[in-house]
Design a protein around this motif. Structure first.
Motif, short mmCIF file in Angstrom:
data_model
loop_
_atom_site.label_atom_id
_atom_site.label_comp_id
_atom_site.label_asym_id
_atom_site.label_seq_id
_atom_site.Cartn_x
_atom_site.Cartn_y
_atom_site.Cartn_z
N ARG A 67 59.21 -7.02 -9.97
CA ARG A 67 58.88 -6.31 -11.30
C ARG A 67 57.74 -6.82 -11.56
O ARG A 67 56.42 -6.35 -11.97
CB ARG A 67 59.83 -5.94 -12.14
N ARG A 68 57.55 -8.03 -12.02
CA ARG A 68 56.20 -8.79 -12.63
C ARG A 68 55.03 -8.63 -11.87
O ARG A 68 54.16 -8.45 -12.28
CB ARG A 68 56.94 -10.19 -13.00
N ARG A 69 55.36 -9.02 -10.42
CA ARG A 69 54.03 -8.86 -9.78
C ARG A 69 53.72 -7.71 -9.67
O ARG A 69 52.42 -7.22 -9.52
CB ARG A 69 54.28 -9.57 -8.37
N TRP A 70 54.56 -6.73 -9.42
CA TRP A 70 54.14 -5.25 -9.23
C TRP A 70 53.60 -4.65 -10.44
O TRP A 70 52.46 -3.82 -10.40
CB TRP A 70 55.56 -4.43 -8.93
N ILE A 71 53.86 -4.93 -11.66
CA ILE A 71 53.11 -4.79 -13.08
C ILE A 71 51.75 -5.23 -12.89
O ILE A 71 50.81 -4.55 -13.26
CB ILE A 71 53.70 -5.39 -13.85
N TYR A 72 51.61 -6.30 -12.54
CA TYR A 72 50.20 -7.13 -12.55
C TYR A 72 49.26 -6.31 -11.51
O TYR A 72 48.11 -6.20 -11.86
CB TYR A 72 50.32 -8.55 -11.96
N PHE A 73 49.88 -5.52 -10.51
CA PHE A 73 48.84 -4.83 -9.67
C PHE A 73 48.17 -3.74 -10.35
O PHE A 73 46.95 -3.09 -9.90
CB PHE A 73 49.92 -4.22 -8.60
#
Length: 353
Positions: A67-73
């Motif tokens: 989730r955290r990397r996905w949010i950054y996208f």
């Protein structure tokens, strides 16, 4: 019959708009459960229980892989749209829910929507097209029909899904596509969550298309819809009560510009725009509107440029090397030192996040 849930999606700073939508839903459909999908963290000092909301589902509450990397996208607008199918899936999984409606936070409901609900009760998914009549001038074709070809036939400011096997299958499919491809890149054929819905009538059964002119009235269809009446007597569209109006692009001035171009001669729409202008006049002064988006900066407070997000999305090696992209001592340092060396074409002109 189980309950109907109406939800919207926004970051904390859009709470003043959310409040207007939620209050209008509460007025005309007090039986609905009203939910905010929060594309943000819950900040201290903001009391959501004081709002016309029944509950809040934040992005951290959703079972989104990595989730955290996905949010950054995602940019703020991309994230607010990207979480929609995941919230939809969660709501449809609740055994007491029969119908789920999504409304953009810059909408207002002006009358009951019983005919819309009746259409959903005989469908699995219901959609509203941007346009339901051909335009009559080349200028309007350029502004509206060609825009629909670029951004999507159906406006995802509204969506209705019933808890049926086909409705749930649609929701899973949509979330799988949006997980990977929720970006605003019109030349690449993507406009956040919206272009995917063009495929829905071909991929799924029981798709209802709401062509009634009273739904999802906006500047892109004012040329073919006759809006009349006023706040006191009520607004009508082609002789029927206005269902909901979409005040899209209001803060940027785009709504006013397109109204001046395509609806300036209509006193009813002028009254609608003036009313919303009055209703939103103090939005920017509210505490919630001043809350910075949690995912807009690195851990040291440095704003995240759009190009950082796009480059990180494109390079799995960077994702593996910097699993917490918000950590300024990691990814930000690489972006400011090594990034311009490896990708001079991307850093030649700084993009805003």
């Amino acid at each position: 019959m189980g309950k109907t849930v109406a939800f919207t999606s926004a970051a904390v700073n859009y709470l003043p708009k959310v409040r207007k939508l939620a209050a209008s839903l509460r007025k005309h459909h007090p039986e609905f459960e009203i939910v905010l999908a929060l594309a943000d963290e819950r900040p201290p000092g903001i009391d959501f229980s004081a709002e016309p909301l029944d509950r809040v589902i934040a992005v951290d509450d959703l079972p989104i892989p990595d989730r955290r990397r996905w949010i950054y996208f995602h940019t703020i607008v991309e994230l607010a749209t990207a979480i929609k199918p995941f919230v939809l899936c969660q709501l449809l999984s609740e055994p007491d829910v029969d119908r789920v409606l999504y409304f953009d936070p810059d909408m207002v409901v002006f009358s009951r929507l019983d005919d819309l609900l009746a259409t959903l009760d005989s469908s699995n998914v219901v959609l509203t097209p941007h346009l339901t009549c051909p335009e009559r001038t080349l200028e309007a074709v350029r502004d509206n029909e060609i825009s629909a070809l670029k951004h999507g036939v159906y406006n995802l400011g509204f969506l209705g899904v019933r808890r049926t096997p086909e409705g749930e299958r649609f929701s899973r499919w949509w979330s799988e596509r949006i997980y990977h491809f929720c970006i605003a890149d019109v030349p690449a054929g993507l406009f956040t969550d919206q272009r995917w819905i063009d495929l829905v009538p071909a991929f799924f059964d029981g798709v209802g298309i709401l062509k009634n002119a009273r739904f999802n009235v906006a500047t892109w269809n004012l040329t073919t819809r006759h809006v009349a009446g006023g706040l006191d007597a009520g607004f009508t569209v082609n002789g029927e009560p206005l269902g909901f109006y979409h005040f899209t692009g209001f803060d940027s001035g785009a709504h006013r510009a397109m109204f001046d171009k395509h609806g300036a001669g209509n006193p009813a729409v002028a009254e609608l725009v003036a009313w919303y202008t009055h209703e939103t006049r103090f939005d920017g002064e509210e505490p919630a509107a001043k809350v910075a988006w949690r995912y807009g900066r690195y851990s040291d407070g440095t704003p995240i440029p759009l190009e950082h997000r796009r480059l990180y999305r494109d390079r799995p090696d960077l994702q593996a090397a910097y699993p917490d992209p918000f950590d300024a001592s990691g990814l930000l340092r690489w972006m400011t030192t090594q990034g311009p060396i490896e990708h001079p074409e991307r850093f030649a002109k700084k993009a805003l996040g």
